[in-house]
Design a protein around this motif. Structure first.
Motif, PDB file in Angstrom:
ATOM      1  N   GLN A  46       0.828  -1.214   0.000  1.00 21.13           N
ATOM      2  CA  GLN A  46       0.000   0.000   0.000  1.00 21.13           C
ATOM      3  C   GLN A  46       0.854   1.254   0.000  1.00 21.13           C
ATOM      4  O   GLN A  46       0.512   2.252  -0.624  1.00 21.13           O
ATOM      5  CB  GLN A  46      -0.944   0.011   1.209  1.00 21.13           C
ATOM      6  N   SER A 114      -8.467   7.273  -4.997  1.00 13.28           N
ATOM      7  CA  SER A 114      -8.274   5.903  -5.468  1.00 13.28           C
ATOM      8  C   SER A 114      -8.580   4.907  -4.354  1.00 13.28           C
ATOM      9  O   SER A 114      -9.106   3.821  -4.624  1.00 13.28           O
ATOM     10  CB  SER A 114      -6.860   5.707  -6.015  1.00 13.28           C
ATOM     11  N   GLU A 118     -11.475   2.171  -4.753  1.00  9.95           N
ATOM     12  CA  GLU A 118     -11.102   0.771  -4.598  1.00  9.95           C
ATOM     13  C   GLU A 118     -12.005   0.073  -3.584  1.00  9.95           C
ATOM     14  O   GLU A 118     -12.574  -0.991  -3.849  1.00  9.95           O
ATOM     15  CB  GLU A 118      -9.647   0.700  -4.132  1.00  9.95           C
ATOM     16  N   MET A 122     -14.843  -2.724  -4.233  1.00  6.87           N
ATOM     17  CA  MET A 122     -14.763  -4.003  -3.516  1.00  6.87           C
ATOM     18  C   MET A 122     -16.090  -4.326  -2.856  1.00  6.87           C
ATOM     19  O   MET A 122     -16.535  -5.462  -2.838  1.00  6.87           O
ATOM     20  CB  MET A 122     -13.693  -3.943  -2.436  1.00  6.87           C
ATOM     21  N   ARG A 146      -4.118  -0.053   4.501  1.00  6.61           N
ATOM     22  CA  ARG A 146      -4.220   1.202   3.748  1.00  6.61           C
ATOM     23  C   ARG A 146      -4.139   2.387   4.688  1.00  6.61           C
ATOM     24  O   ARG A 146      -3.516   3.407   4.383  1.00  6.61           O
ATOM     25  CB  ARG A 146      -5.532   1.224   2.964  1.00  6.61           C
ATOM     26  N   THR A 234     -16.315   9.074  -4.445  1.00  6.49           N
ATOM     27  CA  THR A 234     -14.996   9.654  -4.727  1.00  6.49           C
ATOM     28  C   THR A 234     -15.056  11.174  -4.652  1.00  6.49           C
ATOM     29  O   THR A 234     -14.149  11.819  -4.113  1.00  6.49           O
ATOM     30  CB  THR A 234     -14.475   9.226  -6.113  1.00  6.49           C
TER      31      THR A 234
END
Lengths: 260, 157
Positions: A46, A114, A118, A122, A146, A234
């Motif tokens: 990460q 991002s 992500e 998921m 992360r 986002t």
């Protein structure tokens, strides 16, 4: 009449529940974060994704912010015949404010989005649910590495931003305009305190790392599992973490540099 | 496997770069390098007026930084300012050295100028430097000037 009051009550309760939910998520994240260190492989991956890939934008922006600070600072300072203070001006503004804040804003745009996309995808693809089915805690396996990586990367990126900015200002001020190199550095060194200025800048960027990582992961985790939901999430990440960084910066500045 | 190694190297380089940037900020931009490793010794001095002197302001002798102001206090028995000076352990000064509060440039920061005396005995930690000269306060200077002009004006007619 009663309906209107009820609606206000419902809204207020909803907001409170949202805050509580966020706080519990944050507490959970903090609790599982140390366990991520037991699996450094995931954190390193990460760190590469979050840190190394953000390096180019951080370095280039740092350089240009330094250039502009050098030019504008010189323009104002030479009116008062104190162009030698350019180094001090540039270093203090970069180390105290611009380094941590601008790199956090860039970080939110570059890495935060991002992360959100992500995690959101998921969740939309039910990968997180599948992990839970296999008795793998997605909080530990996916979110914690992360989070840790972002908190480690942020101060590094901020320090790189400030250092490159100072070099940029040196390039413009000393090499191009012709400010005396000796007084550029010596004024800087006499005015910048390692603990009060550099240290507090690092503390700031660590706090911003927490803020950006938390917002990005929480928003991604709570995103509606549809393409539209992920795209909204986002956007929310960028807006919310930028505002949070600016707000926290004001509070931290008031606490750190308020009374001299 | 090779891919992993690559990532390790890149992340290692990133972390090193970050630490190097921090080191640069601490040493080149900050004042970590000017902390004296050889240790300092602390002396005191009383001033009638310190003007705009700040903690960590330099103490210079012959223009060279030989120490820093470690602390400023007010003494309510003599109504004077007590300034603690941390002098660099490498340098020794006679006990009759004198201190002056000076300003670098027209608008620059204030610092303490130390002029070495001729005494045989050297200052040690805890000593008080007795010969001090206060900061020049612009308002006092102007009022002195005005009074002297007024006095001249009275004499003339």
């Amino acid at each position: 009449m009663i309906d209107a009051v009820a609606r206000i009550g419902e809204r207020a309760l909803g907001r409170l529940a949202g805050i509580g939910h966020g706080a519990r998520f944050f507490a959970r994240l903090l609790a599982v974060a140390p366990s991520a260190l037991a699996r450094p492989r995931l954190v390193v991956e990460q760190l590469h994704f979050i840190g190394n890939r953000s390096l180019s934008i951080i370095a280039v922006s740092g350089l240009f912010v330094g250039f502009v600070l050098g030019l504008q600072g010189y323009y104002t300072l030479q009116r008062y015949g104190s162009a030698e203070a350019l180094g001090l001006l540039v270093a203090l503004s970069l180390v105290r404010e611009l380094g941590p804040v601008v790199s956090a804003l860039l970080f939110a745009g570059r890495a935060g989005t991002s992360l959100t996309a992500e995690i959101g995808l998921m969740k939309a693809g039910e990968q997180l649910a599948a992990m839970e089915m296999m008795a793998v805690d997605p909080m530990r396996r996916v979110l914690a590495p992360r989070f840790v990586a972002a908190v480690i990367a942020m101060p590094m990126l901020a320090a790189i931003f400030s250092a490159i900015g100072i070099v940029g200002a040196w390039g413009v001020g000393v090499q191009l305009i012709g400010v005396d190199a000796g007084s550029f550095w010596s004024q800087m060194q006499s005015g910048v305190d390692v603990f009060k200025d550099v240290g507090n800048g690092v503390v700031k960027s660590v706090v911003f790392g927490f803020v950006c990582a938390f917002v990005a992961l929480y928003v991604g985790h709570e995103a509606r599992p549809t393409p539209e939901g992920v795209s909204r999430a986002t956007t929310t990440t960028v807006v919310a973490s930028s505002l949070a960084v600016l707000g926290f910066d004001f509070i931290l500045t008031a606490l750190m540099f308020g009374t001299d | 496997m090779n891919d992993r190694r690559m990532i390790d190297v890149l992340v290692g380089a990133f972390v090193l770069l970050g630490l190097a940037a921090l080191l640069f900020l601490a040493l080149k931009a900050g004042n970590l390098a000017s902390f004296t490793i050889g240790g300092t010794y602390e002396t005191r001095a009383r001033f009638d007026n310190i003007g705009g002197l700040k903690v960590r302001a330099p103490v210079k002798s012959a223009g060279v930084v030989v120490g820093r102001v470690a602390g400023i206090d007010f003494d309510d028995t003599t109504y004077q300012a007590t300034v603690r000076l941390a002098l660099d352990g490498r340098f020794r000064f006679p006990t009759d050295s004198s201190l002056k509060i000076l300003t670098s440039g027209l608008l620059g920061e204030q610092y303490i100028g130390l002029e070495a005396g001729a005494e045989e005995r050297m200052l040690v930690a805890g000593d008080t430097i007795k010969l001090t000269q206060s900061a020049v306060v612009l308002e006092n200077l102007i009022s002195q000037f005005l009074f002297s002009r007024a006095a001249e004006g009275e004499k003339r007619p």
